[in-house]
Design a protein around this motif. Structure first.
Motif, short mmCIF file in Angstrom:
data_model
loop_
_atom_site.label_atom_id
_atom_site.label_comp_id
_atom_site.label_asym_id
_atom_site.label_seq_id
_atom_site.Cartn_x
_atom_site.Cartn_y
_atom_site.Cartn_z
N THR A 58 60.31 100.97 2.22
CA THR A 58 60.41 101.95 3.30
C THR A 58 59.02 102.17 3.89
N TYR A 59 58.96 102.18 5.19
CA TYR A 59 57.69 102.32 5.89
C TYR A 59 57.72 103.59 6.74
N TYR A 60 56.57 104.23 6.87
CA TYR A 60 56.44 105.43 7.71
C TYR A 60 55.21 105.33 8.58
N ALA A 61 55.31 105.89 9.77
CA ALA A 61 54.13 106.06 10.60
C ALA A 61 53.23 107.12 9.95
N ASP A 62 51.94 106.96 10.11
CA ASP A 62 51.00 107.92 9.52
C ASP A 62 51.28 109.35 9.97
N SER A 63 51.72 109.49 11.20
CA SER A 63 51.93 110.82 11.76
C SER A 63 53.08 111.59 11.11
N VAL A 64 53.95 110.87 10.38
CA VAL A 64 55.10 111.56 9.77
C VAL A 64 55.11 111.48 8.25
N LYS A 65 54.18 110.76 7.68
CA LYS A 65 54.14 110.63 6.21
C LYS A 65 54.01 112.00 5.57
N GLY A 66 54.81 112.22 4.54
CA GLY A 66 54.79 113.50 3.84
C GLY A 66 55.69 114.54 4.46
N ARG A 67 56.19 114.29 5.67
CA ARG A 67 57.08 115.25 6.34
C ARG A 67 58.48 114.69 6.55
N PHE A 68 58.58 113.40 6.84
CA PHE A 68 59.87 112.77 7.11
C PHE A 68 60.27 111.92 5.91
N VAL A 69 61.59 111.89 5.66
CA VAL A 69 62.11 111.07 4.57
C VAL A 69 63.29 110.26 5.08
N LEU A 70 63.20 108.96 4.89
CA LEU A 70 64.26 108.05 5.31
C LEU A 70 65.11 107.71 4.08
N SER A 71 66.44 107.81 4.23
CA SER A 71 67.31 107.51 3.10
C SER A 71 68.55 106.77 3.58
N GLN A 72 69.19 106.09 2.63
CA GLN A 72 70.39 105.31 2.96
C GLN A 72 71.61 105.99 2.35
N ASP A 73 72.63 106.17 3.17
CA ASP A 73 73.91 106.72 2.73
C ASP A 73 74.89 105.56 2.74
N ASN A 74 74.82 104.75 1.69
CA ASN A 74 75.60 103.52 1.66
C ASN A 74 77.11 103.77 1.67
N ALA A 75 77.52 104.89 1.10
CA ALA A 75 78.96 105.18 1.05
C ALA A 75 79.54 105.43 2.44
N ASN A 76 78.66 105.88 3.37
CA ASN A 76 79.13 106.21 4.71
C ASN A 76 78.54 105.32 5.79
N ASN A 77 77.96 104.20 5.37
CA ASN A 77 77.43 103.21 6.32
C ASN A 77 76.42 103.81 7.28
N ARG A 78 75.54 104.64 6.78
CA ARG A 78 74.57 105.23 7.68
C ARG A 78 73.23 105.46 7.00
N MET A 79 72.25 105.67 7.83
CA MET A 79 70.89 105.94 7.39
C MET A 79 70.52 107.33 7.91
N ARG A 80 69.78 108.08 7.11
CA ARG A 80 69.42 109.43 7.52
C ARG A 80 67.90 109.57 7.59
N LEU A 81 67.46 110.37 8.54
CA LEU A 81 66.03 110.69 8.65
C LEU A 81 65.90 112.20 8.53
N GLN A 82 65.45 112.65 7.38
CA GLN A 82 65.20 114.07 7.17
C GLN A 82 63.81 114.39 7.70
N MET A 83 63.76 115.30 8.65
CA MET A 83 62.49 115.65 9.28
C MET A 83 62.14 117.09 8.94
N ASN A 84 61.05 117.26 8.22
CA ASN A 84 60.62 118.58 7.77
C ASN A 84 59.31 118.98 8.45
N ASP A 85 59.02 120.25 8.43
CA ASP A 85 57.77 120.76 8.99
C ASP A 85 57.54 120.18 10.39
N LEU A 86 58.53 120.29 11.22
CA LEU A 86 58.45 119.70 12.55
C LEU A 86 57.39 120.39 13.40
N LYS A 87 56.77 119.60 14.27
CA LYS A 87 55.70 120.08 15.13
C LYS A 87 56.07 119.78 16.58
#
Length: 126
Positions: A58-87
């Motif tokens: 998994t790769y992240y842009a420097d600007s979002v490292k530590g704030r965004f989390v990319l995960s796979q929801d294989n059971a539902n055929n989708r990928m999620r991007l959890q975005m925290n501490d939004l600016k």
């Protein structure tokens, strides 16, 4: 033809959180990368995060490292991007994309990805 559909955008105050979802047809047949990009008004589209099946990385842009989390929801055929501490600078149209053929280059190179969604807007206010 792989279809990609984003959902989950919206408006939030600074410091808040949002989760974006990317539904990918033929999800389990994707052998390469699935990623998120964003484009702010008047700016170029930039890579945000990507998961590459072939390297299991998994790769992240420097600007979002530590704030965004990319995960796979294989059971539902989708990928999620959890975005925290939004600016406010996270405000942009967010696009999901899938790579369906081999490519040599950066995970953040748009040319790597062959199937794109229409985008979902994220707006962060002060």
């Amino acid at each position: 033809q792989v279809q990609v559909v984003e959902s989950g955008g919206g408006s939030v105050q600074s410091g808040g959180a949002l989760t974006l979802a990317c539904e990918v047809s033929e999800y389990h047949s994707i052998k390469y990368c699935m990623g998120w990009f964003r484009q702010a008004s008047g700016k170029e589209r930039d890579g945000v995060a990507s998961f590459c099946v072939d390297s299991d990385r998994t790769y992240y842009a420097d600007s979002v490292k530590g704030r965004f989390v990319l995960s796979q929801d294989n059971a539902n055929n989708r990928m999620r991007l959890q975005m925290n501490d939004l600016k406010p600078e996270d405000t942009a149209m967010y696009y999901c994309a899938a790579q369906t053929r081999p490519y040599i280059g950066s995970w953040a190179d748009e040319k790597r990805y062959t199937s794109w969604g229409h985008g979902t807007q994220v707006t962060v206010s002060l």
